[in-house]
Motif scaffolding. Structure first.
Motif, PDB file in Angstrom:
ATOM      1  N   ASP A  98     -14.706   2.749  12.397  1.00  0.00           N
ATOM      2  CA  ASP A  98     -14.593   2.773  10.936  1.00  0.00           C
ATOM      3  C   ASP A  98     -13.153   3.010  10.489  1.00  0.00           C
ATOM      4  OD1 ASP A  98     -17.439   2.505  10.431  1.00  0.00           O
ATOM      5  OD2 ASP A  98     -17.645   4.562  11.135  1.00  0.00           O
ATOM      6  N   GLY A  99     -12.197   2.626  11.323  1.00  0.00           N
ATOM      7  CA  GLY A  99     -10.815   3.023  11.107  1.00  0.00           C
ATOM      8  C   GLY A  99     -10.230   2.640   9.773  1.00  0.00           C
ATOM      9  N   GLU A 100     -10.382   1.387   9.355  1.00  0.00           N
ATOM     10  CA  GLU A 100      -9.736   0.969   8.112  1.00  0.00           C
ATOM     11  C   GLU A 100     -10.333   1.683   6.911  1.00  0.00           C
ATOM     12  OE1 GLU A 100      -8.159  -3.050   5.812  1.00  0.00           O
ATOM     13  OE2 GLU A 100      -9.067  -3.184   7.812  1.00  0.00           O
ATOM     14  N   ALA A 101     -11.669   1.834   6.888  1.00  0.00           N
ATOM     15  CA  ALA A 101     -12.312   2.543   5.781  1.00  0.00           C
ATOM     16  C   ALA A 101     -11.897   4.012   5.763  1.00  0.00           C
ATOM     17  CB  ALA A 101     -13.834   2.427   5.892  1.00  0.00           C
ATOM     18  N   ALA A 218      -2.490  13.671  11.471  1.00  0.00           N
ATOM     19  CA  ALA A 218      -3.739  14.331  11.871  1.00  0.00           C
ATOM     20  C   ALA A 218      -4.889  13.346  11.893  1.00  0.00           C
ATOM     21  CB  ALA A 218      -4.039  15.480  10.911  1.00  0.00           C
ATOM     22  N   GLY A 219      -4.968  12.494  10.870  1.00  0.00           N
ATOM     23  CA  GLY A 219      -6.040  11.514  10.826  1.00  0.00           C
ATOM     24  C   GLY A 219      -5.986  10.542  11.987  1.00  0.00           C
ATOM     25  N   LEU A 220      -4.791  10.052  12.319  1.00  0.00           N
ATOM     26  CA  LEU A 220      -4.647   9.145  13.453  1.00  0.00           C
ATOM     27  C   LEU A 220      -5.043   9.828  14.755  1.00  0.00           C
ATOM     28  CD1 LEU A 220      -1.266   7.409  12.553  1.00  0.00           C
ATOM     29  CD2 LEU A 220      -3.474   6.269  12.777  1.00  0.00           C
ATOM     30  N   THR A 226      -6.896   3.452  20.421  1.00  0.00           N
ATOM     31  CA  THR A 226      -6.170   2.269  20.881  1.00  0.00           C
ATOM     32  C   THR A 226      -5.167   1.820  19.824  1.00  0.00           C
ATOM     33  OG1 THR A 226      -7.712   0.680  19.906  1.00  0.00           O
ATOM     34  CG2 THR A 226      -8.245   1.544  22.108  1.00  0.00           C
ATOM     35  N   ALA A 227      -4.264   0.937  20.236  1.00  0.00           N
ATOM     36  CA  ALA A 227      -3.275   0.404  19.294  1.00  0.00           C
ATOM     37  C   ALA A 227      -3.952  -0.343  18.157  1.00  0.00           C
ATOM     38  CB  ALA A 227      -2.309  -0.521  20.035  1.00  0.00           C
ATOM     39  N   GLU A 228      -5.036  -1.041  18.460  1.00  0.00           N
ATOM     40  CA  GLU A 228      -5.750  -1.771  17.414  1.00  0.00           C
ATOM     41  C   GLU A 228      -6.380  -0.812  16.413  1.00  0.00           C
ATOM     42  OE1 GLU A 228      -6.077  -2.247  20.658  1.00  0.00           O
ATOM     43  OE2 GLU A 228      -5.140  -4.232  20.880  1.00  0.00           O
ATOM     44  N   GLU A 229      -6.916   0.295  16.901  1.00  0.00           N
ATOM     45  CA  GLU A 229      -7.519   1.291  16.001  1.00  0.00           C
ATOM     46  C   GLU A 229      -6.454   1.960  15.142  1.00  0.00           C
ATOM     47  OE1 GLU A 229     -11.125   2.300  19.158  1.00  0.00           O
ATOM     48  OE2 GLU A 229      -9.625   3.834  18.684  1.00  0.00           O
ATOM     49  N   LEU A 234      -4.060   2.714   9.897  1.00  0.00           N
ATOM     50  CA  LEU A 234      -2.807   2.702   9.141  1.00  0.00           C
ATOM     51  C   LEU A 234      -2.855   1.664   8.017  1.00  0.00           C
ATOM     52  CD1 LEU A 234       0.016   3.962   9.055  1.00  0.00           C
ATOM     53  CD2 LEU A 234       0.775   2.178  10.631  1.00  0.00           C
ATOM     54  N   ARG A 235      -3.474   0.520   8.283  1.00  0.00           N
ATOM     55  CA  ARG A 235      -3.605  -0.505   7.245  1.00  0.00           C
ATOM     56  C   ARG A 235      -4.394   0.037   6.050  1.00  0.00           C
ATOM     57  NH1 ARG A 235      -4.995  -4.106  10.524  1.00  0.00           N
ATOM     58  NH2 ARG A 235      -7.249  -3.960  10.352  1.00  0.00           N
ATOM     59  N   GLY A 236      -5.488   0.726   6.331  1.00  0.00           N
ATOM     60  CA  GLY A 236      -6.271   1.317   5.255  1.00  0.00           C
ATOM     61  C   GLY A 236      -5.486   2.366   4.491  1.00  0.00           C
TER      62      GLY A 236
END
Length: 296
Positions: A98-101, A218-220, A226-229, A234-236
């Motif tokens: 759910d990374g971007e959200a 902290a969120g990251l 992974t780099a994709e996650e 970060l995009r979100g």
């Protein structure tokens, strides 16, 4: 501690009680899927009241998701301050998936926190590693105690090599980068989703003043592997917050600092009998295996 009896202090007669699967700092129960009862084991009454004032200030902020809503007064107990909250439905976020959200929700929250009076911050986290937990008299003393208790560990070796330099770099960042009220414990388990949309952000227990970008670090650290996650989160986040190049460049060091701060905090709880040595060793393992964040 009987949560059913405790809930009666708010006039609530609970029929069903369950404990969440995660969380180690406080005692928490869900009552009838209507209320959440929390007994704070880390904070005194003043800090809890300050947290609730911050939550009240976020109410009118126009967030697209909810934050916890206290019900009635905070009550003091022998085990710590107790508070009752409205139950917020939803499914806990999933690390990576759910990374971007999640990133967008944290960005939206940070944008709102940035508009608030800094005086609403429950605490000020702009401190050195020596000052993270009151039960830790100093970093050198702590590392000596942990070597005696744990024996050799690569996490302790890395702390010896890097902690002071990392701490000094953070102190310089406090002069150069934006400071704001931050959540500072954003993780998938502290966000609720429904249909891919974040419906609530929980657990403002350690919210306080810090570098704005420390919330992203902290969120990251707690939401990606992974780099994709990392890229999705970060995009979100950047869809809601316009970060400076200097803030982005600070993330890898701040991720290291967070791991070290988490160790000091958990070790402080260990020194006061609230955490086990195994929990401290888990933090040492994380420090030893720290990975770099690519946040271009």
């Amino acid at each position: 501690m009987d949560p059913v009896e405790l809930a009666r202090g708010w006039g609530v007669r609970a029929r069903s009680v369950r404990r969440p699967e995660q969380g180690t700092n406080n005692a928490v129960w869900t009552l009838d899927d209507t209320y959440v009862l929390r007994v704070y084991r880390n904070l005194g009454l003043d800090r809890v009241l300050a947290e609730h004032r911050l939550l009240a200030a976020l109410g009118p902020a126009g967030l697209s998701f909810r934050v916890p809503t206290p019900v009635g007064p905070v009550r003091e107990t022998a085990d710590g301050p107790a508070a009752l909250f409205e139950y917020l439905p939803g499914t806990a976020g999933r690390r990576g998936a759910d990374g971007e959200a999640l990133g967008a929700a944290l960005g939206e929250l940070d944008a709102a926190l940035g508009t608030l009076d800094p005086g609403l911050a429950p605490t000020d986290w702009r401190v050195s590693l020596d000052e993270v937990h009151p039960a830790v008299p100093g970093l050198d003393v702590l590392l000596g105690d942990l070597r005696a208790a744990c024996g050799p560990h690569p996490g302790l070796d890395r702390m010896d090599r890097c902690a002071r330099e990392t701490d000094a770099a953070y102190r310089k960042m406090l002069v150069d980068l934006p400071v704001s009220i931050c959540h500072l414990d954003f993780a998938p388990g502290n966000a609720l989703l429904d249909g891919g949309r974040v419906t609530a952000v929980l657990d403002f227990e350690i919210a306080g003043l810090d570098l704005r970008v420390n919330d992203l670090a902290a969120g990251l650290a707690q939401s990606t592997d992974t780099a994709e996650e990392v890229a999705a989160f970060l995009r979100g986040y950047r869809s809601r917050v316009d970060l400076t190049d200097a803030e982005l460049a600070a993330v890898p060091l701040l991720a290291d600092l967070r791991a070290m701060s988490s160790l000091v905090w958990r070790a402080g709880r260990w020194r006061t009998g609230l955490s086990t040595l195994d929990e401290v060793v888990e933090r040492l393992d994380e420090i030893a295996l720290r990975r770099e964040f690519a946040v271009a």
